[in-house]
Design a protein around this motif. Sequence first.
Motif, PDB file in Angstrom:
ATOM      1  N   SER A 172      34.637  14.883 -23.945  1.00 34.34           N
ATOM      2  CA  SER A 172      34.857  13.817 -22.959  1.00 34.34           C
ATOM      3  C   SER A 172      33.853  12.610 -23.270  1.00 34.34           C
ATOM      4  O   SER A 172      34.395  11.447 -22.775  1.00 34.34           O
ATOM      5  CB  SER A 172      34.712  14.266 -21.623  1.00 34.34           C
ATOM      6  OG  SER A 172      33.241  14.309 -21.252  1.00 34.34           O
TER       7      SER A 172
ATOM      8  N   PRO B 171      38.819   7.304 -30.891  1.00 34.80           N
ATOM      9  CA  PRO B 171      37.890   8.106 -30.183  1.00 34.80           C
ATOM     10  C   PRO B 171      36.403   8.072 -30.851  1.00 34.80           C
ATOM     11  O   PRO B 171      36.714   7.663 -32.151  1.00 34.80           O
ATOM     12  CB  PRO B 171      38.393   9.646 -30.171  1.00 34.80           C
ATOM     13  CG  PRO B 171      39.477   9.457 -31.207  1.00 34.80           C
ATOM     14  CD  PRO B 171      39.919   8.267 -31.071  1.00 34.80           C
TER      15      PRO B 171
ATOM     16  N   LEU C 186      35.657  10.531 -26.025  1.00 32.18           N
ATOM     17  CA  LEU C 186      36.742   9.774 -25.576  1.00 32.18           C
ATOM     18  C   LEU C 186      36.499   8.962 -24.463  1.00 32.18           C
ATOM     19  O   LEU C 186      37.449   7.877 -24.201  1.00 32.18           O
ATOM     20  CB  LEU C 186      37.805  10.889 -25.208  1.00 32.18           C
ATOM     21  CG  LEU C 186      38.372  11.937 -26.161  1.00 32.18           C
ATOM     22  CD1 LEU C 186      39.333  12.944 -25.683  1.00 32.18           C
ATOM     23  CD2 LEU C 186      39.114  11.002 -27.236  1.00 32.18           C
ATOM     24  N   GLY C 187      35.420   9.221 -23.894  1.00 26.92           N
ATOM     25  CA  GLY C 187      35.176   8.487 -22.454  1.00 26.92           C
ATOM     26  C   GLY C 187      33.716   7.613 -22.617  1.00 26.92           C
ATOM     27  O   GLY C 187      33.917   6.448 -23.067  1.00 26.92           O
ATOM     28  N   PHE C 188      32.666   8.075 -21.926  1.00 21.45           N
ATOM     29  CA  PHE C 188      31.667   7.097 -21.790  1.00 21.45           C
ATOM     30  C   PHE C 188      30.904   6.824 -22.884  1.00 21.45           C
ATOM     31  O   PHE C 188      30.083   5.827 -22.645  1.00 21.45           O
ATOM     32  CB  PHE C 188      30.779   7.876 -20.469  1.00 21.45           C
ATOM     33  CG  PHE C 188      30.153   9.087 -20.907  1.00 21.45           C
ATOM     34  CD1 PHE C 188      28.982   8.964 -21.541  1.00 21.45           C
ATOM     35  CD2 PHE C 188      30.876  10.314 -20.394  1.00 21.45           C
ATOM     36  CE1 PHE C 188      28.385  10.475 -21.892  1.00 21.45           C
ATOM     37  CE2 PHE C 188      30.354  11.494 -20.975  1.00 21.45           C
ATOM     38  CZ  PHE C 188      28.972  11.493 -21.771  1.00 21.45           C
TER      39      PHE C 188
ATOM     40  N   ARG D 213      32.442   6.061 -25.948  1.00 24.55           N
ATOM     41  CA  ARG D 213      33.435   5.638 -26.951  1.00 24.55           C
ATOM     42  C   ARG D 213      33.037   4.244 -27.081  1.00 24.55           C
ATOM     43  O   ARG D 213      32.560   3.413 -26.335  1.00 24.55           O
ATOM     44  CB  ARG D 213      34.825   5.817 -26.207  1.00 24.55           C
ATOM     45  CG  ARG D 213      35.796   5.249 -27.363  1.00 24.55           C
ATOM     46  CD  ARG D 213      37.041   5.695 -27.009  1.00 24.55           C
ATOM     47  NE  ARG D 213      37.572   4.991 -25.705  1.00 24.55           N
ATOM     48  CZ  ARG D 213      38.841   4.995 -25.206  1.00 24.55           C
ATOM     49  NH1 ARG D 213      39.613   5.676 -25.604  1.00 24.55           N
ATOM     50  NH2 ARG D 213      38.975   4.160 -24.061  1.00 24.55           N
TER      51      ARG D 213
END
Lengths: 504, 361
Positions: free
Chosen positions: B166, B181, B169-171, B173
Motif C-alpha cells: 500500500s 508504483p 502504491l499509495g502514500f 509513491r
Amino acid sequence: MTELLKVVGLTREYPGVRANDDVSFSIGTGEVHALLGENGAGKSTLVKMIYGLEKPDAGTMQLHGSSYAPQNPQAARAAGVAMVFQHFSLFEALNVAENVALGMENPPKMRELAASIREVSENYGLPLDPDRIVGDLSAGERQRVEIIRCLLQDPKLLIMDEPTSVLTPQEVEILFKTLRKLQSEGTSILYISHKLEEIRALCDGATILRLGKVVGECDPKVTTARSMAEMMVGQTLHVPSREGGETGNVLLEVKGLDFAPANPFGTKLKNVSLTLRAGEVLGIGGVAGNGQDELLSVLSGEARTGKGAVMFEGQDVSHLGPNARRKIGILAAPEERLGHAAAPNMSLTENAALTATIRKKLSKNNFLNWKKTEDFAREIIKAFDVRTPGPGSAARSLSGGNLQKFVIGREVLQEPKILVVNQPTWGVDASAAADIRQALLDLAARGAGLVVISQDLDELMEISDHFAALNEGTLTAPRPAKGLTVDEIGLMMGGAHDMEVAEL
Amino acid sequence: MITFVKRPEPSKIWTIATPILAVVLTMILGGLLFAAMGKDPVAAIRTIFWDPLFNEQFAGYSRPQLLVKAGPLILIAIGLSLGFKAGIWNIGAEGQYIMGALTGAAVGLALYPLDAWWIFPLMVIAGAFGGFLWAMIPALLKTKFNTNEILVSLMLVYVAEQILASAALGFLRNPEGNGFPGSRNLSQIPAMSNPELITGTGAHWGVVAAFASVVAAYVLINKHMLGFQIRLTGESPRAARFAGVKDKLLVVFCLGTAGALAGLAGLFEVTGPAGQISIDFGAGYGFTAIIVAFLGRLNPIGILLAGLLLALTFIGGELAQFMLGLPSAAIQVFQGMLLMILLAMDILVNYRVMIVKKESA
C-alpha cells in the motif's frame, strides 16, 4: 537353601570405565540379598544385566542351575525376574489397574485384573484400590503399584532399587512386612540400598561393590553398619561433629506464608512459618513432592510472595529477586543439579558465574571477568575435592556426586548469611556426603543460618538443631532435634499436626 | 555396525571441522549430481565457488555483489542469533526488515527536498526504530499474554508485506513517477543515499554495520553479563531464573535487538542497492538470515562466514545458470544439499562414531 541365581565373572565395560569387573555372587531361594555400594560402584549396571537391559561383555549367569542370558527385559520377566525401579514409570492420568495393564504383555480383562490386584494387595498387606487415579496417590502407594505389577507375574527373583528412598518410616515398615512375606513363600529378593540399618534389619546376605569389583560379602545381621560402610568406601569414615555453637539473633523469619506455584503439578505452601537464628541448622524432612522445591524457591527469591512473608534481619525481602537476595547474603542450592543449580552444557567456570558474580565480584560494569571466575571455579574444585579434569569441563561430564560437591561448594565459599539447601547429599557417596555435611556445619559454626531440606532422616538428625517436616505444603512447628524419636518424626512427616497440641 | 556414542562434552575440533568437511562433501556430491545431468562437474563447482570471485571476466561485476548480498544477511542473522541462543524464536525478521525500510524511507521522503547532512543518520535511526517497534508486537504479546512469538512474528511478515504494497502504491509513491508504483529513488537523492564506500567492493554502510554487529555480538556473548544470561536461558531456563535472569526483559531485549538490526538492514537496502520502496522490495533476506544464523551455529564469527558462503552460492548459482545452462532447480538442490549436510554433520560435534562388531543374537 538352594541356589536360585548364580553370577560368575560378569564384566561390563563402557567407554573409559569398567563398570563391572569380574563380579560373582549368588542368591539362594528365599534369600533377601543386599547389593551395597557407593554411587558409581556398579550396582545399577549389575542389575541391568540381570534384568536384560544390558549385556555383559564377559561372564555367565545361571538361574535354577541352567544358563541364563536374557536378551531383553521381556525375556527376564519370562524367566521369573522382576524389577521395581527407583523412578516409577506410571501414567498419572490413568488408574491403578490401567497402569498395571500397560506393563503386561497380554493384559486380562479390566475387571479380572482389578480383582487380582485386590487379591494380591490383600495377600501381601499392600493396601491399594485398583480404581484410584495414580495422580492422587502418594509416593508410597505408587511404589505399591509397581510392586503389585511385578507380583502379578509371580516372580522368582524380585529386584528392588533403593525402594525406601521415597517412603516415610511407617511406609517402610509396611514394605518390609510385604518383603518378609514374599521371602517366606520362597521368593528371592535382590535389595539395593545404601541405608545400612535397613539392610541389617531385612537382609540375609550382602555383596559389597566398590569401583565395579566385589570387595566383600558379609552377613548384615551380625556386621555393624559402620564396618559395612567402611567396606563400601574403602576407608575409615569421618563422622561430622556438631560444634554445638551458641545460636545468635534471628536472621530469617517466615510468617504465615501461603504460596501457589505457577506449575499446576506443584505443591501449594500453606501457612508456613519458621524462624532461623544465626548459627542454627534447621532440618526440614518429609517425603519428596510435599513442597520442598516450592519452599526453596520462595526462600531463594525465584518465586515472589506476598508482602511481609519473608523477613531477613527485620527487613521485608519478599519482593527481592534471587540476585538481590544474594547481595544481602541469602543463598540457595536447589535439589535438581542439572538444569536448575547448574547448566548441563556449560563449563564449570561458567557455572561458577551462575550464582557467584555478585558476592565474589566477578563482573565489573556488567562485563564478566572470566579469569577471576575461573580462579573461583578452581578454588571450589580444590576446596571440595571435585573430581574433574578442570574448570573447562562441562557440568554434565561430572558424576552426580562431584557436581553436587561443586554446587554446594559454590554457595558455601561465598560465605552466605543464610544458606538454603535441598537434598545436599542426594546421590553422593558416603565419604563425600560426610565432607559436605561437615562443610555445612562449619558454615553454621561461623555464624550462618542454614535451612537443610532433605529426605535422609539420618542426615537431618546428625546435623540439625531444630527439625520440622513438610507434609502436603504444610510445615510442622520446628522442634529441637535432640531427643526426637523415629516414631515422632514419622508422625510429623505423616501429617499428625495435632501432635503439638496433644503435648501441651 | 556403526553406532554413535554421546561425548561427555561437545568436541571443540569438530565444531570447527564439520563446516569445512560439509562444504567439501557438498562439492563432491554436488559434482556427482551435475555429472549425472551431463555437465562437467569440475567446471560447475568452479563456476559456483571460484568464478564469482576470481574469474577475470565476471569478477568485476560479481565480486562486489558478494558483500551487497552478504551484508543484510549477516546483519539480520546476528540479531536473530541472540534470540535463538536464548530460545526465543523470531521468525519474522522479513517483516521487521520491511518495516525498517518503510519507516526510514518515510522519514527521509517527508523531508524531501531538504538537503542536510543529518538526514541520512536520522533515517538510519528511524529504520532501526521501525524494525524495533514491529518486533515489540510479538515481544509484548509474549510477555503480557504468553502468546507464541513464532506465530505472531511470522504472521506480522504478511501484514508488513501488505503495508509495503500500500505504501508503494499509495502514500510513498513517487509523485513524479508517471503513476508507476514505487517511491522516489532514494539512492539518487544525495542526502538520503547509501553509496558504495570503496569502489569495486560493494561495501556500503550496511556492510559496515554488519561487520560492526559481528564484533559487538561477539563481545556481548563472550564478555558481557547479558550475553551470559542469553546463553544460560537457552541452555537451561530454570537455571537462568535461579541465576536471577529477568526472562521477560530478555524476551524484549532479544526481539527488540533483532528487530532493530533487521530494520537497519532494510533501511540500508532501500537507500542503497534496492534504491526505492517497491512492491517486491522484500526479497526474502529475513528468511534466509534464519538459515545463516543456524549455519553459523549462532556464533558471530560463524554467521559472518555463513553469510558470505550463502551469498557466494547465490551469486555462483546464478552464474552457473547462464554460463553452463544449469537449471535453477539444480542450483536450489545444490544449496539445499549444502544446508542438509552441514546440519547432519552436526552429530559429530556431540557424538563419537564407533564401529562395533555386529553381535550375534
